[in-house]
Scaffold this motif. Sequence first.
Motif, PDB file in Angstrom:
ATOM      1  N   PHE A   1      -1.866  -3.791   6.333  1.00  0.00           N
ATOM      2  CA  PHE A   1      -3.238  -3.398   6.661  1.00  0.00           C
ATOM      3  C   PHE A   1      -3.978  -3.244   5.343  1.00  0.00           C
ATOM      4  N   PHE A   2      -4.879  -4.201   5.048  1.00  0.00           N
ATOM      5  CA  PHE A   2      -5.590  -4.234   3.775  1.00  0.00           C
ATOM      6  C   PHE A   2      -6.986  -3.641   3.952  1.00  0.00           C
ATOM      7  N   THR A   3      -7.368  -2.734   3.045  1.00  0.00           N
ATOM      8  CA  THR A   3      -8.656  -2.037   3.156  1.00  0.00           C
ATOM      9  C   THR A   3      -9.714  -2.581   2.207  1.00  0.00           C
ATOM     10  N   GLY A   4      -9.344  -3.479   1.302  1.00  0.00           N
ATOM     11  CA  GLY A   4     -10.251  -3.942   0.259  1.00  0.00           C
ATOM     12  C   GLY A   4      -9.923  -3.326  -1.080  1.00  0.00           C
ATOM     13  N   ASN A   5      -9.484  -2.071  -1.065  1.00  0.00           N
ATOM     14  CA  ASN A   5      -9.062  -1.423  -2.315  1.00  0.00           C
ATOM     15  C   ASN A   5      -7.655  -0.858  -2.232  1.00  0.00           C
ATOM     16  N   GLY A   6      -6.907  -1.299  -1.234  1.00  0.00           N
ATOM     17  CA  GLY A   6      -5.524  -0.877  -1.118  1.00  0.00           C
ATOM     18  C   GLY A   6      -4.852  -1.502   0.084  1.00  0.00           C
ATOM     19  N   LEU A   7      -3.539  -1.401   0.114  1.00  0.00           N
ATOM     20  CA  LEU A   7      -2.733  -2.012   1.174  1.00  0.00           C
ATOM     21  C   LEU A   7      -1.769  -0.980   1.745  1.00  0.00           C
ATOM     22  N   TYR A   8      -1.881  -0.724   3.041  1.00  0.00           N
ATOM     23  CA  TYR A   8      -0.878   0.036   3.781  1.00  0.00           C
ATOM     24  C   TYR A   8       0.098  -0.970   4.399  1.00  0.00           C
ATOM     25  N   TYR A   9       1.373  -0.609   4.432  1.00  0.00           N
ATOM     26  CA  TYR A   9       2.358  -1.515   5.015  1.00  0.00           C
ATOM     27  C   TYR A   9       3.637  -0.746   5.314  1.00  0.00           C
ATOM     28  N   THR A  10       4.511  -1.380   6.071  1.00  0.00           N
ATOM     29  CA  THR A  10       5.818  -0.811   6.365  1.00  0.00           C
ATOM     30  C   THR A  10       6.828  -1.377   5.384  1.00  0.00           C
ATOM     31  N   HIS A  11       7.590  -0.495   4.786  1.00  0.00           N
ATOM     32  CA  HIS A  11       8.636  -0.877   3.824  1.00  0.00           C
ATOM     33  C   HIS A  11       9.980  -0.417   4.362  1.00  0.00           C
ATOM     34  N   MET A  12      10.975  -1.288   4.242  1.00  0.00           N
ATOM     35  CA  MET A  12      12.324  -0.927   4.650  1.00  0.00           C
ATOM     36  C   MET A  12      13.298  -1.380   3.577  1.00  0.00           C
ATOM     37  N   SER A  13      14.045  -0.439   3.033  1.00  0.00           N
ATOM     38  CA  SER A  13      15.036  -0.754   2.009  1.00  0.00           C
ATOM     39  C   SER A  13      16.384  -0.959   2.683  1.00  0.00           C
ATOM     40  N   ASP A  14      17.465  -0.921   1.894  1.00  0.00           N
ATOM     41  CA  ASP A  14      18.787  -1.127   2.475  1.00  0.00           C
ATOM     42  C   ASP A  14      19.226   0.050   3.351  1.00  0.00           C
ATOM     43  N   THR A  15      18.427   1.122   3.408  1.00  0.00           N
ATOM     44  CA  THR A  15      18.735   2.211   4.338  1.00  0.00           C
ATOM     45  C   THR A  15      18.449   1.828   5.781  1.00  0.00           C
ATOM     46  N   GLN A  16      17.693   0.750   5.992  1.00  0.00           N
ATOM     47  CA  GLN A  16      17.327   0.279   7.325  1.00  0.00           C
ATOM     48  C   GLN A  16      16.425   1.259   8.073  1.00  0.00           C
ATOM     49  N   LEU A  17      15.714   2.113   7.330  1.00  0.00           N
ATOM     50  CA  LEU A  17      14.793   3.056   7.954  1.00  0.00           C
ATOM     51  C   LEU A  17      13.367   2.701   7.555  1.00  0.00           C
ATOM     52  N   PRO A  18      12.577   2.145   8.461  1.00  0.00           N
ATOM     53  CA  PRO A  18      11.182   1.795   8.138  1.00  0.00           C
ATOM     54  C   PRO A  18      10.346   3.021   7.816  1.00  0.00           C
ATOM     55  N   GLU A  19       9.471   2.882   6.797  1.00  0.00           N
ATOM     56  CA  GLU A  19       8.589   3.956   6.364  1.00  0.00           C
ATOM     57  C   GLU A  19       7.249   3.349   5.961  1.00  0.00           C
ATOM     58  N   VAL A  20       6.200   4.143   5.941  1.00  0.00           N
ATOM     59  CA  VAL A  20       4.855   3.673   5.611  1.00  0.00           C
ATOM     60  C   VAL A  20       4.591   3.897   4.128  1.00  0.00           C
ATOM     61  N   TYR A  21       4.114   2.830   3.460  1.00  0.00           N
ATOM     62  CA  TYR A  21       3.790   2.868   2.033  1.00  0.00           C
ATOM     63  C   TYR A  21       2.335   2.460   1.821  1.00  0.00           C
ATOM     64  N   TYR A  22       1.839   2.770   0.619  1.00  0.00           N
ATOM     65  CA  TYR A  22       0.487   2.387   0.231  1.00  0.00           C
ATOM     66  C   TYR A  22       0.492   1.980  -1.234  1.00  0.00           C
ATOM     67  N   ALA A  23      -0.235   0.889  -1.546  1.00  0.00           N
ATOM     68  CA  ALA A  23      -0.436   0.456  -2.926  1.00  0.00           C
ATOM     69  C   ALA A  23      -1.926   0.229  -3.154  1.00  0.00           C
ATOM     70  N   SER A  24      -2.477   0.833  -4.191  1.00  0.00           N
ATOM     71  CA  SER A  24      -3.890   0.646  -4.512  1.00  0.00           C
ATOM     72  C   SER A  24      -4.113  -0.758  -5.079  1.00  0.00           C
ATOM     73  N   TYR A  25      -5.365  -1.234  -4.961  1.00  0.00           N
ATOM     74  CA  TYR A  25      -5.711  -2.583  -5.415  1.00  0.00           C
ATOM     75  C   TYR A  25      -7.031  -2.529  -6.170  1.00  0.00           C
ATOM     76  N   SER A  26      -7.101  -3.190  -7.337  1.00  0.00           N
ATOM     77  CA  SER A  26      -8.297  -3.124  -8.182  1.00  0.00           C
ATOM     78  C   SER A  26      -8.918  -4.483  -8.463  1.00  0.00           C
ATOM     79  N   GLY A  27      -8.403  -5.535  -7.839  1.00  0.00           N
ATOM     80  CA  GLY A  27      -8.913  -6.872  -8.114  1.00  0.00           C
ATOM     81  C   GLY A  27     -10.040  -7.281  -7.192  1.00  0.00           C
ATOM     82  N   THR A  28     -10.478  -8.533  -7.335  1.00  0.00           N
ATOM     83  CA  THR A  28     -11.488  -9.103  -6.450  1.00  0.00           C
ATOM     84  C   THR A  28     -10.818  -9.641  -5.201  1.00  0.00           C
TER      85      THR A  28
END
Length: 540
Positions: A436-463
């Motif tokens: 889910f992209f907002t224009g200045n960041g991305l929310y998404y589901t991340h799952m590592s080798d634990t196999q437990l999905p979790e919600v993450y966010y990364a900020s974005y500063s580009g065009t």
Amino acid sequence: MLQLFAILVLLSLWACSSGENHNEVTVTPDPSVYTINLDFDRSESGSPNPFIVTASVYKDDVPESGLASLIEIEPERGSLGPVDEIAPGQYQFTVTPFQTGEHSVKVSYETATIKRTALVLHSVHSDWGQPMAVSGMVNTAGYEDGVTISPDGEYLFVQYGPLYFSAFQLFNLPRDNGGCGGHRLVPERCTHPWLDHTIGPYSGPERPGFFDGRFSGTTMLHNSNSWGVGEDESPIFAPSTMIYGFKRQPGGSFAEPFYLSFDDENDGITNASGLSLMLHGDGTATILFALDDPSDPHMVDLDGDGNNDVESLHDIYTAEVTLGQNNILGTYVYSGTPGTPPVRSTPFPSQLVNFGQTGINGIAGTQGNPHLYHDNGVVQSIWTDDERDDIGDGSDRGDLAVYGLTSGTFPQGTWVKALLPAVINQPWPSSEFQPFFTGNGLYYTHMSDTQLPEVYYASYSGTQSLDDYQNPNHWGNPEKVLGADNADIPGKIIAIGEPTIANYHEDEYLYFVYAYIRGFDSVSGLPDIDMQAGYIKKLR
């Protein structure tokens, strides 16, 4: 079509015990007598986080004082602290949980009663408040997945089926372990309550109009009208699901259900998943969704030899819908030959967003859980994941991608695909999906080798360009927003995903799917996983 986010929840869960489902019910008395409102705040004074409840009691809309020892408070679980009157008619208390999970709180006085369900998660980012289960007609004993909130917060959507989600794991589990070994009928008929019985409503008031051609009462018929398969003749466990929308009500609950669905001879087998919306301001919306069309009308020239001879699998489609009423996205009918895929019929208003039919970077493979990013009604990009393809050369399974419109107009035109950089798409076995992209960041589901999905966010500063999306320097380090717990005892919330964002009354809300352990199967040891809709408000 079910979300693989939910399937992945089951892969590493084994134990034995029991649990129960707790749905929120609000009973509002005559407002001329007594009314109660509840507000919840998260405390960071312990782990898992306690939550603070403020109960506001009114008589004829006037705050009623002096009730600290008189109001009745019933927390479902956890330790209840003392009740203090912090302002006229406002009574505050703290619930200290012993584990993660749903924690409903009922407050009563005289004829007024209200019940709300707080969600105690393994972790919550400090920018956010207290997670809550959605109230109203959304959450039931059935399967709620694919949560999507409209950008204005007025409509909430879920992909629903009156089924035990854990039936999928049970169906594929080897027969020696109590499962079906991937086939219902061979070597002999495989039976289990999860496979053979419905759970949750498939009629009004919660789910009016649900396609019920594959049920008889609470019995699964294991048939298909659109595939020409008779009762109890299906070799696989095929779910019936439909997308339902709900309108926000006063007080924040959701009701007035309606559906967005393909008409497939009353089956509910062929259906959309991964909904995204662009509102038009007049009660209509452009929607985007993923669909694996069983009739395969759009084949792919995967090797570039000039022949479109490979199935395209899940593709992205779009349609125009009217919110608040039932919408048919397309029609499929029986081909006339038993056991063969249904064929398209009319009406069929949905259309393919054609990313290209040559090579690996068009519609080849799986594009799932699309997010439509637009600027003032002009489509800029489409964000997708790949949860299903096999690992191998050219595969982007577990990675997030963005398609940019380089010429033409949505939904036609020329699209170019770009994979996000490694700061987002981490190496396998890590998986990133449901963007889910907002224009200045991305929310998404991340799952590592634990196999437990979790919600993450990364900020974005580009065009808003493909070059910038692929540039790791424009992305901040991902941060965990909502964290899941280990799957060892009933009641725990062990998966969180499907993040979508709404701005409602100048506040930012994150809506999501959460999964908790309802119980365990005594034969296979598999967990009974219940998928529900939750939300959380960002702190100002």
